[in-house]
Each structure stands twice: as C-alpha cells, then as structure tokens.
Design an enzyme around this catalytic site. Structure first.
Site, PDB file in Angstrom:
ATOM      1  N   LYS A 137       0.838  -1.218   0.000  1.00 39.60           N
ATOM      2  CA  LYS A 137       0.000   0.000   0.000  1.00 39.60           C
ATOM      3  C   LYS A 137       0.868   1.262   0.000  1.00 39.60           C
ATOM      4  O   LYS A 137       0.642   2.175  -0.775  1.00 39.60           O
ATOM      5  CB  LYS A 137      -0.909   0.046   1.247  1.00 39.60           C
ATOM      6  CG  LYS A 137      -1.854  -1.110   1.377  1.00 39.60           C
ATOM      7  CD  LYS A 137      -2.725  -0.970   2.613  1.00 39.60           C
ATOM      8  CE  LYS A 137      -1.978  -1.040   3.926  1.00 39.60           C
ATOM      9  NZ  LYS A 137      -1.312  -2.323   4.195  1.00 39.60           N
ATOM     10  N   ARG A 151      -9.123   1.295   8.731  1.00 40.60           N
ATOM     11  CA  ARG A 151      -8.769  -0.105   8.988  1.00 40.60           C
ATOM     12  C   ARG A 151      -9.888  -0.828   9.714  1.00 40.60           C
ATOM     13  O   ARG A 151      -9.743  -2.024  10.008  1.00 40.60           O
ATOM     14  CB  ARG A 151      -7.516  -0.160   9.845  1.00 40.60           C
ATOM     15  CG  ARG A 151      -6.223  -0.421   9.072  1.00 40.60           C
ATOM     16  CD  ARG A 151      -5.100  -0.535  10.077  1.00 40.60           C
ATOM     17  NE  ARG A 151      -3.938  -1.214   9.590  1.00 40.60           N
ATOM     18  CZ  ARG A 151      -2.831  -0.606   9.186  1.00 40.60           C
ATOM     19  NH1 ARG A 151      -2.774   0.692   9.144  1.00 40.60           N
ATOM     20  NH2 ARG A 151      -1.797  -1.329   8.805  1.00 40.60           N
ATOM     21  N   ARG A 168      11.590  -6.022   4.669  1.00 38.99           N
ATOM     22  CA  ARG A 168      11.235  -4.593   4.555  1.00 38.99           C
ATOM     23  C   ARG A 168      12.205  -3.746   5.375  1.00 38.99           C
ATOM     24  O   ARG A 168      12.566  -4.106   6.491  1.00 38.99           O
ATOM     25  CB  ARG A 168       9.811  -4.359   5.048  1.00 38.99           C
ATOM     26  CG  ARG A 168       9.508  -2.872   5.216  1.00 38.99           C
ATOM     27  CD  ARG A 168       8.062  -2.535   5.090  1.00 38.99           C
ATOM     28  NE  ARG A 168       7.255  -3.012   6.199  1.00 38.99           N
ATOM     29  CZ  ARG A 168       5.940  -2.825   6.271  1.00 38.99           C
ATOM     30  NH1 ARG A 168       5.298  -2.199   5.309  1.00 38.99           N
ATOM     31  NH2 ARG A 168       5.265  -3.295   7.292  1.00 38.99           N
ATOM     32  N   ARG A 222      11.369  -2.373  11.037  1.00 37.37           N
ATOM     33  CA  ARG A 222      10.364  -1.887  11.994  1.00 37.37           C
ATOM     34  C   ARG A 222      10.154  -2.900  13.121  1.00 37.37           C
ATOM     35  O   ARG A 222      10.167  -4.108  12.881  1.00 37.37           O
ATOM     36  CB  ARG A 222       9.032  -1.659  11.262  1.00 37.37           C
ATOM     37  CG  ARG A 222       8.978  -0.333  10.543  1.00 37.37           C
ATOM     38  CD  ARG A 222       7.818  -0.211   9.613  1.00 37.37           C
ATOM     39  NE  ARG A 222       6.544  -0.715  10.125  1.00 37.37           N
ATOM     40  CZ  ARG A 222       5.398  -0.624   9.454  1.00 37.37           C
ATOM     41  NH1 ARG A 222       5.372  -0.045   8.260  1.00 37.37           N
ATOM     42  NH2 ARG A 222       4.289  -1.107   9.962  1.00 37.37           N
ATOM     43  N   ARG A 244      -0.650  -9.273  13.184  1.00 38.75           N
ATOM     44  CA  ARG A 244      -1.167  -8.194  12.334  1.00 38.75           C
ATOM     45  C   ARG A 244      -2.024  -8.781  11.208  1.00 38.75           C
ATOM     46  O   ARG A 244      -3.028  -8.183  10.817  1.00 38.75           O
ATOM     47  CB  ARG A 244      -0.014  -7.365  11.771  1.00 38.75           C
ATOM     48  CG  ARG A 244       0.675  -6.566  12.873  1.00 38.75           C
ATOM     49  CD  ARG A 244       1.975  -5.989  12.409  1.00 38.75           C
ATOM     50  NE  ARG A 244       1.801  -4.978  11.393  1.00 38.75           N
ATOM     51  CZ  ARG A 244       2.740  -4.606  10.540  1.00 38.75           C
ATOM     52  NH1 ARG A 244       3.931  -5.168  10.578  1.00 38.75           N
ATOM     53  NH2 ARG A 244       2.493  -3.689   9.661  1.00 38.75           N
TER      54      ARG A 244
HETATM   55  P1  ADP Z   1       2.259  -1.811   3.219  1.00 33.40           P
HETATM   56  O1  ADP Z   1       2.313  -0.294   3.140  1.00 33.40           O
HETATM   57  O2  ADP Z   1       1.046  -2.376   2.574  1.00 33.40           O
HETATM   58  O3  ADP Z   1       2.457  -2.320   4.617  1.00 33.40           O
HETATM   59  P2  ADP Z   1       4.838  -1.687   1.820  1.00 33.40           P
HETATM   60  O4  ADP Z   1       4.554  -0.757   0.673  1.00 33.40           O
HETATM   61  O5  ADP Z   1       5.633  -1.118   2.938  1.00 33.40           O
HETATM   62  O6  ADP Z   1       3.475  -2.359   2.365  1.00 33.40           O
HETATM   63  O7  ADP Z   1       5.543  -2.988   1.218  1.00 33.40           O
HETATM   64  C1  ADP Z   1       5.936  -4.068   2.067  1.00 33.40           C
HETATM   65  C2  ADP Z   1       7.309  -4.605   1.659  1.00 33.40           C
HETATM   66  O8  ADP Z   1       7.193  -5.251   0.379  1.00 33.40           O
HETATM   67  C3  ADP Z   1       8.371  -3.518   1.478  1.00 33.40           C
HETATM   68  O9  ADP Z   1       9.612  -4.050   1.841  1.00 33.40           O
HETATM   69  C4  ADP Z   1       8.316  -3.196  -0.018  1.00 33.40           C
HETATM   70  O10 ADP Z   1       9.543  -2.663  -0.493  1.00 33.40           O
HETATM   71  C5  ADP Z   1       7.995  -4.564  -0.617  1.00 33.40           C
HETATM   72  N1  ADP Z   1       7.152  -4.505  -1.816  1.00 33.40           N
HETATM   73  C6  ADP Z   1       6.157  -3.614  -2.093  1.00 33.40           C
HETATM   74  N2  ADP Z   1       5.577  -3.895  -3.289  1.00 33.40           N
HETATM   75  C7  ADP Z   1       6.215  -5.010  -3.767  1.00 33.40           C
HETATM   76  C8  ADP Z   1       6.062  -5.802  -4.937  1.00 33.40           C
HETATM   77  N3  ADP Z   1       5.131  -5.523  -5.864  1.00 33.40           N
HETATM   78  N4  ADP Z   1       6.885  -6.876  -5.084  1.00 33.40           N
HETATM   79  C9  ADP Z   1       7.816  -7.171  -4.145  1.00 33.40           C
HETATM   80  N5  ADP Z   1       8.009  -6.463  -3.026  1.00 33.40           N
HETATM   81  C10 ADP Z   1       7.215  -5.397  -2.816  1.00 33.40           C
HETATM   82  P1  AMP Z   2       1.181   0.597   8.938  1.00 30.69           P
HETATM   83  O1  AMP Z   2       2.358   1.498   8.850  1.00 30.69           O
HETATM   84  O2  AMP Z   2       0.028   1.095   8.098  1.00 30.69           O
HETATM   85  O3  AMP Z   2       1.518  -0.852   8.678  1.00 30.69           O
HETATM   86  O4  AMP Z   2       0.651   0.677  10.458  1.00 30.69           O
HETATM   87  C1  AMP Z   2       1.460   0.240  11.525  1.00 30.69           C
HETATM   88  C2  AMP Z   2       0.616   0.130  12.791  1.00 30.69           C
HETATM   89  O5  AMP Z   2       0.072   1.410  13.149  1.00 30.69           O
HETATM   90  C3  AMP Z   2      -0.604  -0.809  12.697  1.00 30.69           C
HETATM   91  O6  AMP Z   2      -0.264  -2.169  12.897  1.00 30.69           O
HETATM   92  C4  AMP Z   2      -1.483  -0.242  13.819  1.00 30.69           C
HETATM   93  O7  AMP Z   2      -1.026  -0.647  15.105  1.00 30.69           O
HETATM   94  C5  AMP Z   2      -1.241   1.263  13.692  1.00 30.69           C
HETATM   95  N1  AMP Z   2      -2.213   1.876  12.746  1.00 30.69           N
HETATM   96  C6  AMP Z   2      -1.935   2.475  11.556  1.00 30.69           C
HETATM   97  N2  AMP Z   2      -3.062   2.904  10.961  1.00 30.69           N
HETATM   98  C7  AMP Z   2      -4.090   2.547  11.791  1.00 30.69           C
HETATM   99  C8  AMP Z   2      -5.506   2.670  11.726  1.00 30.69           C
HETATM  100  N3  AMP Z   2      -6.116   3.246  10.666  1.00 30.69           N
HETATM  101  N4  AMP Z   2      -6.238   2.195  12.761  1.00 30.69           N
HETATM  102  C9  AMP Z   2      -5.655   1.618  13.827  1.00 30.69           C
HETATM  103  N5  AMP Z   2      -4.332   1.447  13.941  1.00 30.69           N
HETATM  104  C10 AMP Z   2      -3.543   1.905  12.938  1.00 30.69           C
END
Ligand code: ADP
Ligand code: AMP
Length: 214
Positions: free
Chosen positions: A13, A88, A127, A160, A171
C-alpha cells in the site's frame, strides 16, 4: 481525487501510495507514518500508539480518527489525497465517509492491493523503512541505492519493531478480522478496484493508473 489503499500489512500500500501521490500531485497520508513519527519524537500520542503497535494490534478508533481528520483538514488536502492504512475498521470507514459527505464530496476509489498471506510473511522480514520520510524498501525486491540508507533523504533504514515474525502473524489476524470487511463495504459503494499485488512494483502501479484513469 480521493483514494483509499486497502490490503494486508505488507501488501505494498505504502509503496503504491507514494507513486500515486507523485503522479497525481496529491499528499500521501499514512496513519502508520504519523504514529511512527510521534514515537520517534516521544510525544504522548506516540507513547500511547506504541503500546498497541508493538503487539500488532490496532490503535483505538477514537484516537486514530482524530489524527486522520486533523490531517485531511489541512490546506494541501483540498484537491484530494491518497490514504494509506486508513480506514482499517468499519467504524473508521463510516466516520470518513460521513465527514467527506459533509463537505459535499466523496471518496473516488478504494484500491485493494491483493497479496496472499504466504507472500506477506516472506516480504515483511526484508522490509526496511525510513522513519524520517516514510520511504520503504525491500532488501531483495526494492533495494536502496546504498545499503541501509534512504535514497530520498539519506537517513538510516531500519527493520520496523512490528515487522518481527510473531508480530506479523498477529497483524495478519487483525487484518482478516477487522480490516478485510472494508472490501465488502467499498464494493457495495461501487468504488472498489482490485489489483494483483504479487507482481513487480511497476506492473502493479501501471495497473492502478489504468484503473484510476479508466
Ligand atoms: P504496506 O504499506 O502495505 O504495509 P509496503 O509498501 O511497505 O506495504 O511494502 C511491504 C514490503 O514489500 C516492502 O519491503 C516493499 O519494499 C515490498 N514490496 C512492495 N511492493 C512489492 C512488490 N510488488 N513486489 C515485491 N516487493 C514489494
Ligand atoms: P502501517 O504502517 O500502516 O503498517 O501501520 C502500523 C501500525 O500502526 C498498525 O499495525 C497499527 O497498530 C497502527 N495503525 C496504523 N493505521 C491505523 C488505523 N487506521 N487504525 C488503527 N491502527 C492503525
């Protein structure tokens, strides 16, 4: 254009939201990034959020909604935004829908980045995140130019705290229980669009742009 990104933690995302924000000139708003910035600065909000985030739980709706509504009321959001990680829960979605409607507006698209759980678990350990500017990398799939350093702002990249395997499992459970119902919610509103998030970052992005410009 007002866009919501849906999908499991680690689906991509944030990666896609950043590209969408650049292409359409709208802000990328990540509630997770807002919480992490507060944790880094040691604010009261950060201390409260960290308790939940470290366990892989959601931060309570009341707090999260307040933070999000405050952010989208800023001037730079007048022409739209891309929300990453919000809503969420169904109550969060309902507040957002009604606040946007009060302004005579609507959410244009909810994009579901679809990735099976097995791929997610493999992705998360690789990541690396920049806590300063919110950029995200992957040690194999999306490496930074210089190992451990953010391409965008030069800060150090970190694993992270909530990307450790036990927390990732929690999660994912939380996602299936509390967030996945949003897919039906936005499908009923006819604004849901689904992309296959297992493909390369660029392919996923091209597919999203096609959906947004259709
Ligand atoms: P989210 O915001 O949904 O938690 P991220 O954008 O941070 O996810 O992506 C999660 C991990 O996967 C990161 O390490 C990112 O660089 C990697 N990633 C994102 N899109 C792809 C893809 N299409 N193919 C492989 N790895 C990806
Ligand atoms: P993210 O960076 O989107 O993966 O979010 C990391 C963490 O932040 C999540 O696992 C939740 O603990 C908290 N968080 C982020 N966005 C929300 C949301 N919209 N509602 C509740 N918790 C959130």
């Amino acid at each position: 254009m007002k866009i919501i990104m849906l999908g499991a933690p680690g689906a991509g995302k944030g990666t896609q939201a950043k590209l969408i924000a650049e292409k359409f000139g709208i802000p990328h708003i990540s509630t997770g990034d807002i919480f992490r910035a507060n944790i880094k600065e040691g604010t009261d909000l950060g201390k409260e959020a960290k308790e939940y985030m470290d366990k892989g739980q959601l931060v309570p709706d009341e707090l999260t909604v307040r933070i999000l509504l405050d952010r989208v009321s800023k001037d730079d959001c007048k022409d739209g935004y891309v929300l990453d990680g919000f809503p969420r829960t169904i109550p969060q979605a309902e507040v957002l829908d009604s606040e946007v409607a009060k302004m005579g507006d609507k959410i244009d698209f909810a994009i579901d980045v679809d990735v099976p759980d097995e791929n997610i678990i493999r992705r998360m350990g690789g990541r690396r995140a920049c806590l300063k500017c919110g950029a995200t990398y992957h040690i194999e799939h999306v490496p930074p130019k210089k190992e451990g350093i953010c391409d965008t702002c030069g800060s150090e990249l970190v694993l992270r705290d909530d990307d450790k395997p036990e927390t990732v499992k929690n999660r994912l459970e939380v996602y299936h229980k509390q967030t996945q119902p949003l897919i039906d919610h936005y499908s009923r509103l006819n604004i849901l669009r689904t992309v296959d998030g297992t493909q390369d970052v660029k392919v996923v992005f091209d597919n999203i742009v096609k959906l947004l410009e259709a």
